[in-house]
Design a protein around this motif. Structure first.
Motif, PDB file in Angstrom:
ATOM      1  N   PHE A   1       0.882  -1.240  -0.058  1.00 28.46           N
ATOM      2  CA  PHE A   1      -0.099  -0.214   0.023  1.00 28.46           C
ATOM      3  C   PHE A   1       0.962   1.297   0.058  1.00 28.46           C
ATOM      4  O   PHE A   1       0.319   2.541   0.013  1.00 28.46           O
TER       5      PHE A   1
ATOM      6  N   ASN B   1       5.856   8.389  -2.555  1.00 25.29           N
ATOM      7  CA  ASN B   1       5.743   9.068  -1.266  1.00 25.29           C
ATOM      8  C   ASN B   1       6.989   9.044  -0.338  1.00 25.29           C
ATOM      9  O   ASN B   1       7.182   9.828   0.651  1.00 25.29           O
TER      10      ASN B   1
ATOM     11  N   ALA C   1       8.153  11.222   2.865  1.00 28.42           N
ATOM     12  CA  ALA C   1       7.680  10.932   4.166  1.00 28.42           C
ATOM     13  C   ALA C   1       8.462  10.784   5.216  1.00 28.42           C
ATOM     14  O   ALA C   1       8.446  10.743   6.501  1.00 28.42           O
TER      15      ALA C   1
ATOM     16  N   PRO D   1       9.955  13.541   8.266  1.00 26.16           N
ATOM     17  CA  PRO D   1       9.258  13.600   9.434  1.00 26.16           C
ATOM     18  C   PRO D   1       9.105  12.183  10.128  1.00 26.16           C
ATOM     19  O   PRO D   1       9.060  12.238  11.406  1.00 26.16           O
ATOM     20  N   LEU D   2       8.880  11.213   9.362  1.00 29.99           N
ATOM     21  CA  LEU D   2       8.667   9.971  10.281  1.00 29.99           C
ATOM     22  C   LEU D   2       9.595   9.669  10.963  1.00 29.99           C
ATOM     23  O   LEU D   2       9.712   9.165  12.297  1.00 29.99           O
TER      24      LEU D   2
ATOM     25  N   PHE E   1       4.803  14.463  14.360  1.00 30.54           N
ATOM     26  CA  PHE E   1       5.752  13.996  13.078  1.00 30.54           C
ATOM     27  C   PHE E   1       5.467  12.796  12.694  1.00 30.54           C
ATOM     28  O   PHE E   1       5.477  12.574  11.569  1.00 30.54           O
ATOM     29  N   ILE E   2       5.381  11.754  13.679  1.00 34.22           N
ATOM     30  CA  ILE E   2       5.164  10.428  13.335  1.00 34.22           C
ATOM     31  C   ILE E   2       3.986  10.039  12.270  1.00 34.22           C
ATOM     32  O   ILE E   2       3.802   9.418  11.409  1.00 34.22           O
TER      33      ILE E   2
ATOM     34  N   GLN F   1       2.345  12.632  10.691  1.00 34.82           N
ATOM     35  CA  GLN F   1       2.599  13.146   9.270  1.00 34.82           C
ATOM     36  C   GLN F   1       3.165  12.352   8.497  1.00 34.82           C
ATOM     37  O   GLN F   1       3.003  12.046   7.216  1.00 34.82           O
ATOM     38  N   GLY F   2       4.514  11.722   8.899  1.00 34.16           N
ATOM     39  CA  GLY F   2       5.128  10.767   8.049  1.00 34.16           C
ATOM     40  C   GLY F   2       4.555   9.628   7.505  1.00 34.16           C
ATOM     41  O   GLY F   2       4.561   9.205   6.354  1.00 34.16           O
ATOM     42  N   ALA F   3       3.769   8.828   8.545  1.00 34.04           N
ATOM     43  CA  ALA F   3       3.029   7.798   8.164  1.00 34.04           C
ATOM     44  C   ALA F   3       1.946   8.130   7.157  1.00 34.04           C
ATOM     45  O   ALA F   3       1.829   7.513   6.412  1.00 34.04           O
TER      46      ALA F   3
ATOM     47  N   GLN G   1       1.855  10.210   5.179  1.00 35.48           N
ATOM     48  CA  GLN G   1       2.346  10.628   3.896  1.00 35.48           C
ATOM     49  C   GLN G   1       2.748   9.642   3.096  1.00 35.48           C
ATOM     50  O   GLN G   1       2.781   9.456   1.944  1.00 35.48           O
ATOM     51  N   LEU G   2       3.471   8.685   3.979  1.00 35.76           N
ATOM     52  CA  LEU G   2       3.761   7.528   3.171  1.00 35.76           C
ATOM     53  C   LEU G   2       2.647   6.855   2.910  1.00 35.76           C
ATOM     54  O   LEU G   2       2.960   6.061   1.652  1.00 35.76           O
ATOM     55  N   ILE G   3       1.497   6.523   3.296  1.00 39.98           N
ATOM     56  CA  ILE G   3       0.288   5.821   2.736  1.00 39.98           C
ATOM     57  C   ILE G   3      -0.548   6.540   1.880  1.00 39.98           C
ATOM     58  O   ILE G   3      -0.580   6.113   0.786  1.00 39.98           O
ATOM     59  N   TRP G   4      -0.835   7.609   2.104  1.00 38.26           N
ATOM     60  CA  TRP G   4      -1.841   8.537   1.304  1.00 38.26           C
ATOM     61  C   TRP G   4      -1.118   9.453   0.362  1.00 38.26           C
ATOM     62  O   TRP G   4      -1.728  10.099  -0.378  1.00 38.26           O
TER      63      TRP G   4
END
Lengths: 385, 426
Positions: free
Chosen positions: A336, A341, A345, A348-349, B197-198, B200-202, B204-207
């Motif tokens: 997914f 991205n 991403a 920040p992660l 931040f977590i 935000q990152g998560a 952005q990673l998925i959506w």
């Protein structure tokens, strides 16, 4: 912890910046390294190009952040206050210094201190509102500053602002002629005695000078009466008040110093980047600065250095390495995730994860671990005192 | 009346923008309530609230837009059953109190396992659980039926949003806030920033980073046939054949209007998303206040908020209560996020978290620990914001006006309008 057999017999020894010969060796070593290293680069004039210019510009950026984080360390690490607006105060310093250099042709020797003071005074304006009351209201006030200051600079409208001052000639002209350049301001190079600082090497040296200067200033402040008052307020503000310390005044002073440091860093950043944009000073930068301090170790002299160093390393290497990992392997497993991205991403992660992990497992930061390591090394082969 | 001017703006405009301010203020009040409740219960300024809004909205969007597969429908029905059981089981103060037979420490893993087994056995055979099973099963079946309807997009999205938000809220509490119990406030504040931040990152990673509109208040997209000439009939007319449809971008439904022509010269307009958003926000607000003030779990929450140690010493399971609080607050945040997403800017990682930061002035204005204050503060900030859109500019409304209120409050009444004055003791 002191090495075996070394005792302080008077107060001066106890408070000395350089306590032992080993300390002295390391101080001299790093000073010589930092000063001599750029000479070996292609711009160094010695004909050698061993040190890449890229490293120098990374160190320059790191130095700017180091100054800002040192200011935060005074506020958060030694006085227990939290500021979410460090980047905004950097922006104040940046604009002030840029205006002075561009419009008045001032040398950076004068522009930078003025920028620092302006930033500090503005800091006091915001701090005054919050520091009267106990608790973490300073976080709120600085949050306000973080939004209001960049807005004020980037949407400044000379026509509109100067109109009410029509009757007062000089104020009208002053506001009329201010130009913050809208969304992006181009900043001229810094100058000293008519000499422009243009090369990577020049920029490196000017930042290095201010890093050393602010570092010594911070150390001296913290071993003085003021520093001890700050620490006592951090540890227990009620007890400090009972000891006759004017809590409000000292908190204000800490915030002022923090904003001044931000101003210095901002002024340097403006001249080195060559431009000022809203994005370079937004709230995420403020939080990043806080994260640098916490991960490095708040309340330790070496904390900011470790924090900034760690972040430079993370931005250069860990993020790229993780990006590779994600794009090659993880995307295949977790279908997914859209590979497009990943670059946006990851930073920040990673930052959030690291900050959370440090807060849970190592809340005192890398510097604390370092101190433990040093103590263990000195105690070997024993494990306890 | 209609030609009255105040600082260059007509009276109508001022009233119109004030009305819009009140409407958007309702949503701010809901967000502010979440921040206040977390502050009361966990003692943390939750800087991640905006991200909780965002991720709740994304759960809604995901199911709303893409539809639910059979597995998702089944999962949501099952989750409904669990929610009903949870609701029934948590009635009465006994649900959040330490039970005498389970307290104390047990040595050895066999004994501990046996104890856990016995605990579950007693729970699963208790009369309350067996009674709760009946409505739970009914609810699950009804929900499964409803979710399978063609036109239940909103319900599906809402269920997904609620379930997802609860899970996220409890996850955040369990893995980031709970390990910091007893740590200084500063650490907790930094932790909420880290959570932001977590998430935000998560997300952005998925959506991805695009903004996602939630088209609830729009007309059915019009299909415009695309036809090409394919031949000529016997009368000499060209024959067109439809080869496909051009789907036009959906248009927003017209605003509600209240006829005030005679008094103000123009009709007041109520945008649909703001009106419905206001209604839903206020309903959620009131529902939570009811939960907080008039139920026994609310009583337990209030006791925990008042004094954690005291609550623990009278036998309340503070950690369970905190988990419930975070779950509930995350749902409120998700609802606010969805409401905000139905507006013009959609669900955007740039807009929604910034909105939550703009609510901090509202929280401070009302008082950090006051539920009434959240409502009043939210509405006032909403009005201030809309009026500064009218008088200054949109960026001023977002980045300047709320914060000037914040600084003013800090200067003159740092406890806020309804906040309690804190007294420090040594």
């Amino acid at each position: 912890m002191r090495p075996s057999g070394i005792y302080d017999v008077n107060y001066i020894q106890d408070q000395a910046l350089v306590r032992t010969r080993v300390d002295l060796f390391w101080v001299v070593f790093f000073l010589v390294l930092l000063i001599a290293m750029p000479l070996l680069s292609s711009q160094g004039g010695l004909g050698a190009s061993i040190v890449p210019l890229r490293l120098l510009s990374i160190l320059t950026t790191g130095g700017i952040y180091l100054i800002s984080v040192t200011g935060l360390n005074i506020l958060l690490g030694y006085n227990g206050q939290i500021s979410l607006g460090q980047a905004a105060f950097m922006m104040v310093g940046a604009y002030t210094s840029a205006l002075l250099v561009r419009d008045s042709g001032l040398s950076i020797v004068f522009a930078l201190p003025i920028a620092a003071i302006v930033s500090g005074v503005l800091g006091i304006l915001f701090g005054l509102s919050a520091l009267r009351v106990k608790g973490f209201y300073l976080a709120m006030a600085t949050l306000g500053a973080q939004f209001m200051i960049p807005w004020a600079f980037t949407s400044y409208d000379a026509e509109k602002i100067s109109r009410p001052f029509k009757s007062i000639g000089f104020l009208h002209d002053f506001f009329r002629n201010l130009d913050f350049g809208g969304s992006e301001m181009i900043v001229p190079n810094a100058r000293i005695l008519g000499e422009e600082f243009t090369t990577t090497l020049d920029k490196y040296y000017i930042v290095l000078f201010f890093v050393i200067f602010t570092w010594i200033a911070a150390r001296n402040l913290l071993r003085s009466r003021v520093g001890r008052a700050w620490i006592s307020i951090r540890d227990n503000d009620l007890a400090a008040e009972q000891l006759g310390i004017n809590v409000f005044q000292y908190k204000m002073m800490a915030f002022f110093v923090c904003a001044v440091y931000a101003g210095i860093a901002g002024s340097l950043k403006a001249h080195i980047d060559g431009n000022i944009t809203k994005d370079a000073y937004n709230i995420e930068v403020s939080i990043r600065l806080l994260a640098m301090l916490v991960i490095g170790g708040a309340g330790f002299a070496l904390g900011p250095t470790f924090g900034v160093g760690f972040f430079l390393f993370m931005d250069r290497y860990i993020v790229h390495w993780l990006r590779d990992l994600f794009e090659r392997r993880i995307v295949e497993v977790l279908t997914f995730i859209n590979p497009a991205n990943v670059p946006g991403a990851l930073p920040p992660l990673l930052l959030g994860m690291l900050l959370a992990l440090f807060l849970i497992y190592q809340p005192r930061g890398i510097a604390y671990r370092w101190a433990i390591l040093q103590a263990a090394w000195r105690l070997r082969p024993f494990t306890k005192v | 009346m209609s030609d009255v001017n105040i600082i260059g703006q007509s009276l109508f405009n001022i009233i119109q923008f004030t009305v819009w301010g009140i409407l958007s203020g309702g949503i701010y009040a809901l967000v502010a309530l979440g921040i206040v409740i977390i502050n009361k219960a966990s003692g943390v300024f939750n800087f991640a609230h905006g991200w909780l809004m965002f991720i709740g909205g994304l759960f809604f969007w995901q199911v709303f837009q893409n539809g639910a597969s059979d597995q998702v429908t089944a999962g949501l029905s099952l989750a409904t059953a669990f929610l009903v059981i949870g609701g029934v089981m948590s009635m009465g103060i006994g649900a959040v109190a330490v039970r005498p037979e389970t307290s104390g420490t047990t040595e050895g893993w066999q004994a501990r396992l046996e104890k856990i087994g016995r605990k579950w056995l007693t729970t699963l055979t208790s009369r309350r659980f067996l009674i709760a099973l009946i409505p739970a099963l009914v609810a699950a079946v009804v929900m499964a039926f409803l979710l399978n309807q063609e036109d239940s997009k909103i319900l599906r999205g809402a269920m997904a949003g609620i379930v997802g938000s609860i899970l996220i809220g409890m996850f955040v509490e369990r893995f980031t806030i709970r390990p910091l119990l007893g740590q200084p406030l500063l650490t907790a504040i930094l932790m909420t920033l880290a959570i932001g931040f977590i998430i935000q990152g998560a997300t952005q990673l998925i959506w991805g980073a695009d903004e996602r509109p939630i088209p609830v208040f729009v007309e059915e997209s019009e299909k415009k046939p695309i036809s090409v000439p394919t031949g000529i009939d016997e009368n000499g007319n060209t024959i067109y054949t439809v080869i496909g449809y051009d789907i036009l971008p959906p248009r927003a439904l017209p605003d509600y209007q209240v006829d005030t022509e005679s008094a103000l010269g123009e009709s007041l307009r109520f945008p649909r998303n703001l009106t419905w958003g206001f209604a839903i926000a206020i309903a959620t607000f009131l529902a939570f206040v009811w939960l907080f003030q008039y139920t026994s779990i609310g009583l337990a929450m209030r006791a925990t908020a008042e004094n954690q140690v005291l609550a623990e010493s009278v036998g309340l399971r503070v950690r369970l209560i905190l988990a419930i609080v975070w779950g509930t607050v995350a749902v409120m945040a998700g609802i606010a996020g969805v409401i905000q997403g139905t507006g013009g800017s959609g669900l955007s990682a740039l807009v929604i978290p910034a909105l939550a930061l703009r609510v901090f002035p509202a929280v401070l204005l009302g008082g950090m620990d006051s539920v009434t204050g959240a409502l009043v503060g939210g509405v006032i900030i909403g009005i201030v914001e809309q009026l500064s859109i009218l008088f200054i500019s949109t960026t001023a409304a977002q980045e300047f006006a709320p914060f000037i209120v914040l600084i003013t409050v800090l200067y003159f009444k740092p406890t806020g309008l309804f906040g309690q004055k804190r007294i420090d003791r040594v």
